[in-house]
Each structure stands twice: as structure tokens, then as C-alpha cells.
Scaffold this motif. Sequence first.
Motif, PDB file in Angstrom:
ATOM      1  N   SER A 106      16.126  54.783  62.056  1.00 35.06           N
ATOM      2  CA  SER A 106      15.789  54.104  60.807  1.00 35.06           C
ATOM      3  C   SER A 106      16.242  54.916  59.598  1.00 35.06           C
ATOM      4  N   VAL A 107      16.060  56.248  59.657  1.00 35.89           N
ATOM      5  CA  VAL A 107      16.473  57.103  58.545  1.00 35.89           C
ATOM      6  C   VAL A 107      17.993  57.147  58.444  1.00 35.89           C
ATOM      7  N   GLN A 108      18.660  57.229  59.589  1.00 37.55           N
ATOM      8  CA  GLN A 108      20.123  57.276  59.574  1.00 37.55           C
ATOM      9  C   GLN A 108      20.724  55.986  59.037  1.00 37.55           C
ATOM     10  N   LYS A 109      20.088  54.857  59.339  1.00 38.48           N
ATOM     11  CA  LYS A 109      20.604  53.587  58.830  1.00 38.48           C
ATOM     12  C   LYS A 109      20.431  53.494  57.322  1.00 38.48           C
ATOM     13  N   ILE A 110      19.364  54.081  56.813  1.00 35.59           N
ATOM     14  CA  ILE A 110      19.108  54.033  55.380  1.00 35.59           C
ATOM     15  C   ILE A 110      20.025  54.987  54.620  1.00 35.59           C
ATOM     16  N   PHE A 111      20.119  56.231  55.094  1.00 32.64           N
ATOM     17  CA  PHE A 111      20.917  57.225  54.383  1.00 32.64           C
ATOM     18  C   PHE A 111      22.354  57.307  54.878  1.00 32.64           C
ATOM     19  N   GLY A 112      22.632  56.718  56.028  1.00 32.63           N
ATOM     20  CA  GLY A 112      23.984  56.765  56.574  1.00 32.63           C
ATOM     21  C   GLY A 112      24.143  57.903  57.565  1.00 32.63           C
ATOM     22  N   LYS A 113      24.920  57.673  58.596  1.00 32.16           N
ATOM     23  CA  LYS A 113      25.101  58.690  59.631  1.00 32.16           C
ATOM     24  C   LYS A 113      25.934  59.866  59.150  1.00 32.16           C
ATOM     25  N   GLN A 114      26.596  59.706  57.990  1.00 31.71           N
ATOM     26  CA  GLN A 114      27.440  60.780  57.480  1.00 31.71           C
ATOM     27  C   GLN A 114      26.761  61.590  56.378  1.00 31.71           C
ATOM     28  N   GLN A 115      25.442  61.382  56.172  1.00 35.06           N
ATOM     29  CA  GLN A 115      24.791  62.178  55.143  1.00 35.06           C
ATOM     30  C   GLN A 115      24.697  63.637  55.585  1.00 35.06           C
ATOM     31  N   MET A 116      24.445  64.541  54.636  1.00 34.95           N
ATOM     32  CA  MET A 116      24.621  65.973  54.864  1.00 34.95           C
ATOM     33  C   MET A 116      23.777  66.515  56.014  1.00 34.95           C
ATOM     34  N   GLY A 117      22.592  65.938  56.224  1.00 33.90           N
ATOM     35  CA  GLY A 117      21.734  66.439  57.291  1.00 33.90           C
ATOM     36  C   GLY A 117      22.310  66.223  58.671  1.00 33.90           C
ATOM     37  N   MET A 119      25.746  66.261  59.378  1.00 37.03           N
ATOM     38  CA  MET A 119      27.112  66.743  59.506  1.00 37.03           C
ATOM     39  C   MET A 119      27.199  68.004  60.352  1.00 37.03           C
ATOM     40  N   HIS A 120      28.366  68.174  60.961  1.00 37.61           N
ATOM     41  CA  HIS A 120      28.667  69.432  61.636  1.00 37.61           C
ATOM     42  C   HIS A 120      28.583  70.546  60.603  1.00 37.61           C
ATOM     43  N   VAL A 121      28.174  71.723  61.067  1.00 38.15           N
ATOM     44  CA  VAL A 121      27.890  72.814  60.139  1.00 38.15           C
ATOM     45  C   VAL A 121      29.109  73.190  59.293  1.00 38.15           C
ATOM     46  N   LEU A 122      30.319  73.118  59.846  1.00 36.86           N
ATOM     47  CA  LEU A 122      31.508  73.478  59.072  1.00 36.86           C
ATOM     48  C   LEU A 122      31.747  72.489  57.936  1.00 36.86           C
ATOM     49  N   VAL A 123      31.573  71.185  58.229  1.00 34.64           N
ATOM     50  CA  VAL A 123      31.728  70.164  57.194  1.00 34.64           C
ATOM     51  C   VAL A 123      30.620  70.319  56.160  1.00 34.64           C
ATOM     52  N   TYR A 124      29.414  70.599  56.638  1.00 31.14           N
ATOM     53  CA  TYR A 124      28.277  70.777  55.733  1.00 31.14           C
ATOM     54  C   TYR A 124      28.529  71.928  54.758  1.00 31.14           C
ATOM     55  N   GLY A 411      15.143  75.492  55.100  1.00 31.56           N
ATOM     56  CA  GLY A 411      15.513  76.838  55.483  1.00 31.56           C
ATOM     57  C   GLY A 411      16.758  76.819  56.345  1.00 31.56           C
ATOM     58  N   GLY A 412      17.305  78.003  56.582  1.00 29.01           N
ATOM     59  CA  GLY A 412      18.479  78.095  57.427  1.00 29.01           C
ATOM     60  C   GLY A 412      19.726  77.569  56.748  1.00 29.01           C
ATOM     61  N   LEU A 413      20.682  77.136  57.567  1.00 26.68           N
ATOM     62  CA  LEU A 413      21.976  76.690  57.063  1.00 26.68           C
ATOM     63  C   LEU A 413      21.861  75.486  56.148  1.00 26.68           C
ATOM     64  N   ARG A 414      20.882  74.627  56.413  1.00 23.82           N
ATOM     65  CA  ARG A 414      20.788  73.354  55.694  1.00 23.82           C
ATOM     66  C   ARG A 414      19.652  73.350  54.669  1.00 23.82           C
ATOM     67  N   SER A 415      19.387  74.479  54.067  1.00 22.95           N
ATOM     68  CA  SER A 415      18.376  74.518  53.010  1.00 22.95           C
ATOM     69  C   SER A 415      18.842  73.645  51.845  1.00 22.95           C
ATOM     70  N   CYS A 416      17.899  73.213  51.037  1.00 20.26           N
ATOM     71  CA  CYS A 416      18.183  72.224  49.984  1.00 20.26           C
ATOM     72  C   CYS A 416      19.202  72.747  48.980  1.00 20.26           C
ATOM     73  N   VAL A 417      20.330  72.048  48.877  1.00 21.87           N
ATOM     74  CA  VAL A 417      21.395  72.475  47.976  1.00 21.87           C
ATOM     75  C   VAL A 417      21.004  72.268  46.513  1.00 21.87           C
ATOM     76  N   GLY A 418      20.068  71.351  46.249  1.00 20.48           N
ATOM     77  CA  GLY A 418      19.665  71.059  44.879  1.00 20.48           C
ATOM     78  C   GLY A 418      18.383  71.741  44.450  1.00 20.48           C
TER      79      GLY A 418
END
Length: 478
Positions: A106-117, A119-124, A411-418
Motif C-alpha cells: 500500500s505504501v509503495q503504491k502511494i509513494f511509488g516503487k522508485q522512491q528513495m526508501g 532504491m539500491h544503496v548506490l542509486v540512493y 539512521g544508517g545509510l538512509r537517514s533523513c536527507v531533509g
Amino acid sequence: MLGLCIVALVAVGITHWVYRWRNPRCNGKLPPGSMGLPLIGETIQYLASNSSFDIPPFIKTRRERYGPIFKSQLMGAPFIVSTDPELNMYVFQQDDKLFQSGYPDSVQKIFGKQQMGNMHVLVYKYLKRMMLTLIGPESLKRTLPEIEQAIHTSMQQWTCQDTTEVKGAAADMIFSLTAKKLMSYDSSNSSDNLRANFNAFADGLISLAIPGTAFHKCLQGRDRILSRLKDMLQERRATSRKQPIDFFDYILEELEKEGTVLTEEICFDLMFALLFTSFETTSTAMTLLLKFVSGHPLVLKQLTEEHERIIKQRENANSGLTWEEYKSMKFTLQVINETVRLANQVPGIFRKAIKEVQFKGYTIPEGWSVLVCFQAQHLNPEKYEDPLAFNPWRWEGKESGASKDFMAFGGGLRSCVGAEFGKLQMAVFVHCLVTKYRWEMIGGNIVRNPGIQFPAGFHIRIHQKDTRSNKQHITPDT
């Protein structure tokens, strides 16, 4: 006789299916817990709203019954739910090694499968560097005067109203700032109302994917927004700029490069997620900060003293905020940290086990999702004395970065960019509020759900501050 045999076989099959549902296969030892009812699991209990700053009932009751790590079935998937600080930190440390993003469908359909959360770590990492050119410290230093002016202008407009609903007004203000930063969008010069299309989102952010529900309305709103973003990108393509100014400019530059990892789908999903999460989370935090400060006169007094001291130390009292002044706001940052600690606006982050994981004697099977819950960490009485009390002084002399006891910005690699962008907006909001205005806080309540926490119905009467008397008029929360 044949009929009885068929009935018996069906009964045995159903019984076996229910047994397998309640006792999923595992090579090791699963954490304790319940998989709930067949098909829906414990989703209904998880989605139930509440009006407390305490740990949500779904988490609290199961934590008391099973311990800090337990299993469940949520939104059609088997989950390990973790309120254990060590496991939560371990999950972040092993991001893209043992775990990957694992948000519900449900979350992926709303935000899209390509949203930052997702993505592969290199693309992120690549996209994160792009974003930091716009909302990183160096860029924010340059745009600080623009942010201060926009917030001051909005608050002046609030004084023209009998009362102002804080959450909605703050959301409009932050959306305007973010949309201008990302894509030079100005609602006052646009025939559409991009902001209005986000209104249904929070209700359906994490919900049952059933047509006709809030979830379905979310998808309809998403389609309208994406359509408008696509039109705007095409309009931008028809113009040219020598230097990139906003995120659309950087996107167009990147899309034209040979071998780029970027696609239009990634760009639109990313833009969509950034717009929504930035204004929704920051406006909620602003509203709660205003509620807390209004109910704590000593906090307001020290905030006012800090910001008036900044003005007194200037050569020109009417000059705008500087980056050095922002960084000097020690107590303001303590107030912001305490607000987001209590708000728990992101009550959980979703990951999925890439391979089987062993932790503290338990097995997390490959393919199972992990719900990393922060509430228990943020409200741990062993780390935070009287954890439900609003006490900014508890942060005095402490680091506010991510730790196993404080994960308000992930936290970690995907901590909030904003994160820095959001904190800066809140600090400027506080500066304008306590130095230029007086206000009364009127009513309101807190409504939590697993997606976003809403402060509902908080209104203020706000007036230009009489600097001669230097007094605030506050109606404390009761």
C-alpha cells in the motif's frame, strides 16, 4: 458417504492451513507473538488510532506480553516487530547487506516503487548527493533569508484572521517553501492547486488496499499530482537555464547524460515523496512545538530570551537571521529535539531480510519484513526521566545525532536527507514567533495512526507583538 468424506477433507485442509498460518515455518526459533486472523492478521489492531503520546496500544500490549521483539502479520505480510534498541541499530547498520527496504504494497503504491526508501544503496547515495546540493548546509546558508521572509509573511497573514488552524496553515507555508525550492513552483502564479491534491494522503498512507476507501482516494490524488509533475517537467524542457536553480534543473541535466541511472519514473516518485513528507512532517512538528511551548511558560521565557539576545547582539536589529545566529540557538534546538522525540512522527521504518538473520537467539527468516519501532526507545524511562513530560532541558549538553536511543530522523545509510532543512524551518518559525508575535492557543487534540500523527483542530489567535511592553499573551494548555 462421499459427501462426508469431502467435508472431512475440507475441514482437515482448513485446519492445517490455519495451523500453518499461526505457526509459520522457520529454520530456527521465531520470536513469540501472534499471526492474528487468517489473511488480515493483526492489521486492524495495528491501524487503530489513539490520542496519546505514549507507545501505541498495539505495540505496548504486545511488548508487555511477548517482550521487545515479537512476530505479527500486518498488511498481508509476516513481520518481526522490533522495539529493541540494539536490533533497531543493527538493522540500520546492515542496510543493503542483510536488510533492504521493505515497505508494504500500500505504501509503495502511494509513494511509488522508485522512491528513495526502496532504491539500491548506490542509486540512493547518488540521489542524496543531488538533494544535498539543494537542501544541504551550504545551500541553506544562501536561502536562509528567503526562508525567514516566507515564514514571516505567512505569519503576518495569520494576524489578519480571527483564528488560524495551525496544522493546515503551517502545512501551506512549508509546502510553498519546499515546492519553490524543488521546482520553482509558486501557487499564487499557478492556475492549479497542487497542494490541495495532497489532502487525502495522510489518511490512506498506511491502510487496507480496498477500492473505495481512503487508500483508493490516495491513489487518485497521486495520479493527479504525477500528471501535473510530468506536465511541469515538459514545460521546463522547453526552456533553458545556464545554471541549475532547482531540483527539476538537476534532473533534466542528469537525464540527458549517457548511461545515467536516473529515469523519469524515479524522478517523479522522488519528487512526490519529498513534497509530501517535507511539509507534512514539519508542519506537524511545528504545531506540536507551539502546543508544548504554549503550555510551558518557563520554556517560552527561555526561548524568548535566547532570540531577543540574538537581536540585541546585532549591529542592525532589523537585519535578517544569519547562519551563525541559527547555529547559536542551543535551547531552540533542545526544544526541537524534545518535540520530535515526543511526536514520534515516523513511528516505524520498514525493512526486509535479504537472508536469514540470527539475533539474540531468534531467527528472522529470509523474506520477512522487520518493523523498526522508535517509540519505545524515545519513551524509555531508563534513558529519559519522566519520558512523557516535555522537558527540553534534558538535552542540555547532549549530542542530538542518531543513536540507539534517538532515531527521530532515522539512521544508517538512509537517514533523513531533509533533517537539517526541517530543523532550520522550525528554528526560524520559533524566532519569528517569539520576537514578533503574541498568541493564544485554542483547543485541539492529538490523533495518531501508524502513518502520520495529526494535531487536529489546534487554533491560535495571533497578533503583532507590542515590543514596547515585551509581553506575551498565552493561554496555557490544560
